[in-house]
Design a protein around this motif. Structure first.
Motif, PDB file in Angstrom:
ATOM      1  N   ARG A  81     -10.279 -99.233 -40.548  1.00  0.00           N
ATOM      2  CA  ARG A  81     -10.419 -98.263 -41.625  1.00  0.00           C
ATOM      3  C   ARG A  81     -11.694 -97.439 -41.486  1.00  0.00           C
ATOM      4  O   ARG A  81     -12.088 -96.743 -42.420  1.00  0.00           O
ATOM      5  CB  ARG A  81     -10.375 -98.976 -42.979  1.00  0.00           C
ATOM      6  CG  ARG A  81      -8.943 -99.340 -43.320  1.00  0.00           C
ATOM      7  CD  ARG A  81      -8.818-100.383 -44.367  1.00  0.00           C
ATOM      8  NE  ARG A  81      -7.416-100.701 -44.552  1.00  0.00           N
ATOM      9  CZ  ARG A  81      -6.626-100.104 -45.451  1.00  0.00           C
ATOM     10  NH1 ARG A  81      -7.107 -99.198 -46.259  1.00  0.00           N
ATOM     11  NH2 ARG A  81      -5.358-100.438 -45.527  1.00  0.00           N
ATOM     12  N   ASN A  82     -12.308 -97.550 -40.330  1.00  0.00           N
ATOM     13  CA  ASN A  82     -13.482 -96.733 -40.042  1.00  0.00           C
ATOM     14  C   ASN A  82     -13.009 -95.560 -39.183  1.00  0.00           C
ATOM     15  O   ASN A  82     -12.713 -95.708 -38.006  1.00  0.00           O
ATOM     16  CB  ASN A  82     -14.500 -97.598 -39.300  1.00  0.00           C
ATOM     17  CG  ASN A  82     -15.754 -96.822 -38.955  1.00  0.00           C
ATOM     18  OD1 ASN A  82     -15.722 -95.600 -38.810  1.00  0.00           O
ATOM     19  ND2 ASN A  82     -16.850 -97.526 -38.820  1.00  0.00           N
ATOM     20  N   LEU A  83     -12.916 -94.386 -39.808  1.00  0.00           N
ATOM     21  CA  LEU A  83     -12.267 -93.257 -39.133  1.00  0.00           C
ATOM     22  C   LEU A  83     -12.946 -92.878 -37.831  1.00  0.00           C
ATOM     23  O   LEU A  83     -12.288 -92.609 -36.831  1.00  0.00           O
ATOM     24  CB  LEU A  83     -12.229 -92.055 -40.073  1.00  0.00           C
ATOM     25  CG  LEU A  83     -11.265 -92.205 -41.247  1.00  0.00           C
ATOM     26  CD1 LEU A  83     -11.380 -91.014 -42.169  1.00  0.00           C
ATOM     27  CD2 LEU A  83      -9.849 -92.348 -40.752  1.00  0.00           C
ATOM     28  N   LYS A  84     -14.281 -92.859 -37.852  1.00  0.00           N
ATOM     29  CA  LYS A  84     -14.991 -92.442 -36.634  1.00  0.00           C
ATOM     30  C   LYS A  84     -14.700 -93.407 -35.502  1.00  0.00           C
ATOM     31  O   LYS A  84     -14.484 -93.009 -34.355  1.00  0.00           O
ATOM     32  CB  LYS A  84     -16.491 -92.395 -36.897  1.00  0.00           C
ATOM     33  CG  LYS A  84     -16.878 -91.216 -37.749  1.00  0.00           C
ATOM     34  CD  LYS A  84     -18.384 -90.973 -37.724  1.00  0.00           C
ATOM     35  CE  LYS A  84     -18.730 -89.809 -38.614  1.00  0.00           C
ATOM     36  NZ  LYS A  84     -19.321 -90.239 -39.906  1.00  0.00           N
ATOM     37  N   LEU A  85     -14.661 -94.689 -35.838  1.00  0.00           N
ATOM     38  CA  LEU A  85     -14.432 -95.692 -34.813  1.00  0.00           C
ATOM     39  C   LEU A  85     -13.014 -95.592 -34.272  1.00  0.00           C
ATOM     40  O   LEU A  85     -12.784 -95.632 -33.061  1.00  0.00           O
ATOM     41  CB  LEU A  85     -14.687 -97.084 -35.394  1.00  0.00           C
ATOM     42  CG  LEU A  85     -14.690 -98.144 -34.311  1.00  0.00           C
ATOM     43  CD1 LEU A  85     -16.105 -98.431 -33.863  1.00  0.00           C
ATOM     44  CD2 LEU A  85     -14.024 -99.406 -34.785  1.00  0.00           C
ATOM     45  N   VAL A  86     -12.031 -95.459 -35.169  1.00  0.00           N
ATOM     46  CA  VAL A  86     -10.632 -95.360 -34.718  1.00  0.00           C
ATOM     47  C   VAL A  86     -10.457 -94.114 -33.857  1.00  0.00           C
ATOM     48  O   VAL A  86      -9.785 -94.143 -32.825  1.00  0.00           O
ATOM     49  CB  VAL A  86      -9.669 -95.339 -35.929  1.00  0.00           C
ATOM     50  CG1 VAL A  86      -8.247 -95.105 -35.469  1.00  0.00           C
ATOM     51  CG2 VAL A  86      -9.761 -96.640 -36.686  1.00  0.00           C
ATOM     52  N   PHE A  87     -11.109 -93.033 -34.258  1.00  0.00           N
ATOM     53  CA  PHE A  87     -11.044 -91.794 -33.472  1.00  0.00           C
ATOM     54  C   PHE A  87     -11.605 -92.043 -32.066  1.00  0.00           C
ATOM     55  O   PHE A  87     -10.985 -91.681 -31.063  1.00  0.00           O
ATOM     56  CB  PHE A  87     -11.833 -90.706 -34.198  1.00  0.00           C
ATOM     57  CG  PHE A  87     -11.777 -89.365 -33.529  1.00  0.00           C
ATOM     58  CD1 PHE A  87     -10.646 -88.583 -33.636  1.00  0.00           C
ATOM     59  CD2 PHE A  87     -12.849 -88.890 -32.796  1.00  0.00           C
ATOM     60  CE1 PHE A  87     -10.581 -87.337 -33.026  1.00  0.00           C
ATOM     61  CE2 PHE A  87     -12.801 -87.651 -32.178  1.00  0.00           C
ATOM     62  CZ  PHE A  87     -11.662 -86.874 -32.299  1.00  0.00           C
ATOM     63  N   ALA A  88     -12.765 -92.699 -32.012  1.00  0.00           N
ATOM     64  CA  ALA A  88     -13.391 -92.970 -30.712  1.00  0.00           C
ATOM     65  C   ALA A  88     -12.497 -93.875 -29.874  1.00  0.00           C
ATOM     66  O   ALA A  88     -12.286 -93.633 -28.678  1.00  0.00           O
ATOM     67  CB  ALA A  88     -14.765 -93.607 -30.918  1.00  0.00           C
ATOM     68  N   VAL A  89     -11.930 -94.905 -30.500  1.00  0.00           N
ATOM     69  CA  VAL A  89     -11.075 -95.824 -29.739  1.00  0.00           C
ATOM     70  C   VAL A  89      -9.848 -95.087 -29.216  1.00  0.00           C
ATOM     71  O   VAL A  89      -9.422 -95.300 -28.080  1.00  0.00           O
ATOM     72  CB  VAL A  89     -10.657 -97.037 -30.616  1.00  0.00           C
ATOM     73  CG1 VAL A  89      -9.577 -97.855 -29.929  1.00  0.00           C
ATOM     74  CG2 VAL A  89     -11.857 -97.907 -30.917  1.00  0.00           C
ATOM     75  N   SER A  90      -9.305 -94.175 -30.021  1.00  0.00           N
ATOM     76  CA  SER A  90      -8.098 -93.501 -29.540  1.00  0.00           C
ATOM     77  C   SER A  90      -8.419 -92.578 -28.365  1.00  0.00           C
ATOM     78  O   SER A  90      -7.608 -92.440 -27.454  1.00  0.00           O
ATOM     79  CB  SER A  90      -7.393 -92.762 -30.673  1.00  0.00           C
ATOM     80  OG  SER A  90      -8.252 -91.837 -31.262  1.00  0.00           O
ATOM     81  N   LEU A  91      -9.608 -91.994 -28.345  1.00  0.00           N
ATOM     82  CA  LEU A  91      -9.996 -91.209 -27.164  1.00  0.00           C
ATOM     83  C   LEU A  91     -10.152 -92.110 -25.947  1.00  0.00           C
ATOM     84  O   LEU A  91      -9.710 -91.770 -24.841  1.00  0.00           O
ATOM     85  CB  LEU A  91     -11.311 -90.468 -27.424  1.00  0.00           C
ATOM     86  CG  LEU A  91     -11.249 -89.258 -28.344  1.00  0.00           C
ATOM     87  CD1 LEU A  91     -12.637 -88.658 -28.508  1.00  0.00           C
ATOM     88  CD2 LEU A  91     -10.304 -88.207 -27.786  1.00  0.00           C
ATOM     89  N   VAL A  92     -10.749 -93.277 -26.169  1.00  0.00           N
ATOM     90  CA  VAL A  92     -10.946 -94.228 -25.074  1.00  0.00           C
ATOM     91  C   VAL A  92      -9.588 -94.656 -24.509  1.00  0.00           C
ATOM     92  O   VAL A  92      -9.409 -94.768 -23.297  1.00  0.00           O
ATOM     93  CB  VAL A  92     -11.748 -95.448 -25.593  1.00  0.00           C
ATOM     94  CG1 VAL A  92     -11.626 -96.625 -24.650  1.00  0.00           C
ATOM     95  CG2 VAL A  92     -13.206 -95.073 -25.786  1.00  0.00           C
ATOM     96  N   VAL A  93      -8.611 -94.866 -25.420  1.00  0.00           N
ATOM     97  CA  VAL A  93      -7.276 -95.293 -24.971  1.00  0.00           C
ATOM     98  C   VAL A  93      -6.609 -94.179 -24.159  1.00  0.00           C
ATOM     99  O   VAL A  93      -5.982 -94.439 -23.131  1.00  0.00           O
ATOM    100  CB  VAL A  93      -6.409 -95.704 -26.180  1.00  0.00           C
ATOM    101  CG1 VAL A  93      -4.958 -95.876 -25.778  1.00  0.00           C
ATOM    102  CG2 VAL A  93      -6.947 -96.988 -26.785  1.00  0.00           C
ATOM    103  N   SER A  94      -6.781 -92.948 -24.590  1.00  0.00           N
ATOM    104  CA  SER A  94      -6.199 -91.841 -23.825  1.00  0.00           C
ATOM    105  C   SER A  94      -6.763 -91.816 -22.409  1.00  0.00           C
ATOM    106  O   SER A  94      -6.025 -91.642 -21.439  1.00  0.00           O
ATOM    107  CB  SER A  94      -6.497 -90.505 -24.497  1.00  0.00           C
ATOM    108  OG  SER A  94      -5.775 -90.408 -25.685  1.00  0.00           O
TER     109      SER A  94
END
Lengths: 188, 464
Positions: free
Chosen positions: B369-382
């Protein structure tokens, strides 16, 4: 010719339209309309309402059948194409496999099945709905623009055997709508 | 039916706030209607995307002029960025179909707020993917040779080849995705037709809506067709990435010939796709003030799906190591040794870090539920999913059976120009989409609202 007669008799009537504020009211009204013996009527809503077609006693299972038959045709076309190509028109020995190597035909057969069925779904659904049809008399009804937003409408059409201008109007008013209005028929 | 299902999210509703059908319509349709009201970030993102599209056009022009020799791939690495990016983009598209079709069949109502957006993503991602094989032919103007049609060359495509299956799978996928997306759009275009004041926009929306008038009879056939389309799309999306994986699995190359490939590729596709949905949705929900429709719950659930598919992918990596050992085949074992210790080893370990290690933070609800973190993780996954295809394709090719034919692969500036160019194309199309087409399915949100809204006394009971 007929034009002059219409002018003499006033506007041609498409039907009467009742406006409701809630989906539940529309379902109840549709049920009563069907119970009252009306056949040519339709309901309009900004989203699909479950139970409304049943309340209107409307049944139509043609779309799933169209999709099914399109899928079958797709499978036959897909498989037949590969069979024709590899057995008749362009036989080629690939690693000693038989010309009719059916296992390797499965992916393309499957894709063609899905493609034809999906096209059948969309074309069949819009076709049976009589769309595209840019103009329809109900578009001229009062407030009808809100049928795509937050209002619910019921139209009893003048083509119905039970339709009579005054009686139908009173019947619709008894269903508890916000408003009942006349819908004029399209001039031909 | 739906009412009897358990609703674990009852305390945190799928649509927040005190809404009406009108207010929901206004939130979504208003984005399209108020063209002067777009945030500056829209403009910045669009210009960025448009700039990169120009890079793409330049690189395509130079490619067509010079031939594919401008790319780094040559023997022994004949497939590289072209195929990596093709698979990467196709995979990203798969989340859209998963959200719109599979979650619909599973009656996951939360999909309603994100399916239109994800489906648009599918279409644009498949467009990006399609460019690569077409341009990799070197002569895209004769790409129609890929299709089976009677011709004066008296030749046909070879239906025993997975590459020909690919042509059928990807073109069917593109067609069905567009049909599904457009069918979902028709009632919303009717809403726009009834709301917009601008005459030109009204005519366009009117033509697009096909004269949809919301008749109950139409809705019934519509729902029949829509649910069956979802049922058709579900096996379709699985077949598409399965066939993409066959391009590799059917060959004899170590690192490619593996029976785990189809499920492992499909899971990877969903993983990358959800990462991309999150990458776009997190800023978008804020810029367009749709946080009450795309709630923290939505982000949380998407992160959970990302975590789950990520674990499946990671399992695939472990199985590949196991295969190498258990096969007792020196070429398989060398392939794995080469991944760990060879010249591209940093890419392999970065892949493990991106896809295996970092996403594990999503186990924690707080971090999901931490938007910045989820955003960062999704970039890392890409990035991780791109690296996965890099490891599979060039790293398997560059050292095959015969050491005398080994070589190295280095991408050129044109490889990168084209890759970033397609990213720009994707960004540009997504931002054009949010500006001109309702980015959330309005009628489905209304339908959902009619069932989950709080039943106050102010809801009029049916009279008599």
């Amino acid at each position: 010719m007929s034009h002059a007669i219409e002018v003499a008799q006033g506007p041609k009537v498409y039907g009467y339209i009742a406006e409701f504020e809630e989906a539940e009211q529309l379902v109840a009204a549709a049920r009563k309309t069907a119970e009252a013996g009306y056949k040519d009527f339709d309901a309009f809503s900004p989203f699909p309402i479950h139970g409304l077609p049943e309340a209107m006693r409307f049944k139509d299972a043609r779309v799933p059948w169209i999709i099914f038959f399109c899928g079958v045709i797709g499978a036959i076309v897909g498989y037949g194409l590969q069979y024709y190509v590899t057995v008749f028109d362009y036989p080629m020995n690939v690693g000693g496999r038989p010309n009719h190597s059916w296992v390797q035909y499965i992916p393309i057969t499957f894709e063609c099945t899905v493609l034809f069925a999906a096209l059948g779904a969309v074309v069949g659904m819009f076709g049976l709905n009589g769309l595209p049809r840019p103009y329809h008399p109900v578009f001229e009804a009062k407030n009808f623009a809100r049928a795509s937003e937050d209002r619910f409408f019921l139209v009893i059409e003048a083509t119905d055997g039970k339709f009579d201008a005054e009686g139908t109007r009173r019947f619709l008013e008894s269903l508890g709508p916000a408003e009942v209005n006349l819908v004029e028929a399209e001039e031909v | 039916m739906a009412e009897t299902l358990p609703r674990p999210h009852e305390e945190e509703p799928l649509i927040e706030g005190n809404q009406t059908y009108s207010s929901l319509t206004e939130t979504v349709a208003g984005v399209v209607q108020r063209q002067k009201d777009h945030p500056k970030s829209w403009f910045v993102a669009f210009v960025l995307g448009f700039g990169l599209v120009n890079v793409l056009l330049l690189s395509i022009t130079y490619l067509v002029y010079m031939g594919i020799g401008i790319w780094g791939n040559n023997q022994p690495v004949a497939w590289s960025f072209d195929i990596i990016n093709f698979v990467w983009w196709i995979g990203i598209g798969h989340a859209g179909t998963l959200i719109s079709a599979i979650l619909l069949l599973m009656r996951q109502e939360w999909r309603t707020s994100i399916n239109r957006f994800a489906e648009a993503m599918t279409i644009f991602a498949v467009m990006c993917a399609g460019m690569y094989p077409l341009l990799h032919t070197g002569r895209p103007w004769v790409a129609y040779w890929l299709l089976p049609y009677p011709n004066i060359l008296a030749m046909w495509p070879q239906p025993r080849s997975p590459l020909v299956w690919d042509v059928f799978a990807v073109s069917t996928y593109m067609t069905v995705s567009i049909l599904f997306w457009y069918t979902g759009l028709v009632p919303d275009l009717a809403t726009l037709r009834d709301r917009v004041k601008n005459r030109f926009a009204k005519i366009l929306a009117g033509m697009g809506s096909l004269g949809w008038r919301g008749s109950a009879k139409h809705w019934m056939r519509y729902e029949q067709a829509y649910i069956i389309l979802a049922g058709l799309s579900t096996p379709l999306v699985l077949s598409v990435h399965t066939i993409v994986s066959f391009d590799f699995a059917v060959s004899i190359l170590p690192g490619w010939q593996a029976t785990i490939f189809p499920p492992y590729f499909v899971a990877g596709a969903v993983y990358a796709g959800f990462a991309m949905v999150l990458t776009f949705m997190i800023p978008m929900r804020r810029w367009y003030r749709i946080e009450h429709l795309v709630t923290m719950n939505h982000i949380d659930w998407m992160a959970k799906i990302m975590l789950t598919t990520g674990l499946i992918v990671f399992y695939g990596y472990i199985v590949e190591v196991f295969y190498a050992w258990y096969s007792a085949n020196p070429y398989e074992q060398f392939m794995m040794w080469n991944r760990w210790h060879g010249p591209y080893a940093p890419a392999y370990w970065l892949l493990i870090l991106c896809n295996g290690v970092i996403p594990q933070v999503l186990w924690s609800k707080k971090y999901r539920r931490n938007l910045k973190l989820v955003f960062a993780v999704s970039l890392v996954v890409s990035l991780g999913m791109w690296l996965e295809r890099f490891i599979i394709i060039p790293v398997s090719l560059h050292r095959d059976f015969l050491p005398s034919s080994w070589g190295m692969y280095y991408p050129t500036v044109w490889d990168f120009a084209m890759f970033f160019g397609t990213i720009g194309f994707f960004v540009m199309m997504m931002f054009l989409f949010v500006r001109f087409i309702p980015m959330i399915s309005i009628f489905e949100v209304r339908e959902l609202w009619s069932r989950i809204r709080p039943r106050h006394a102010d809801v009029k009971e049916v009279e008599a």
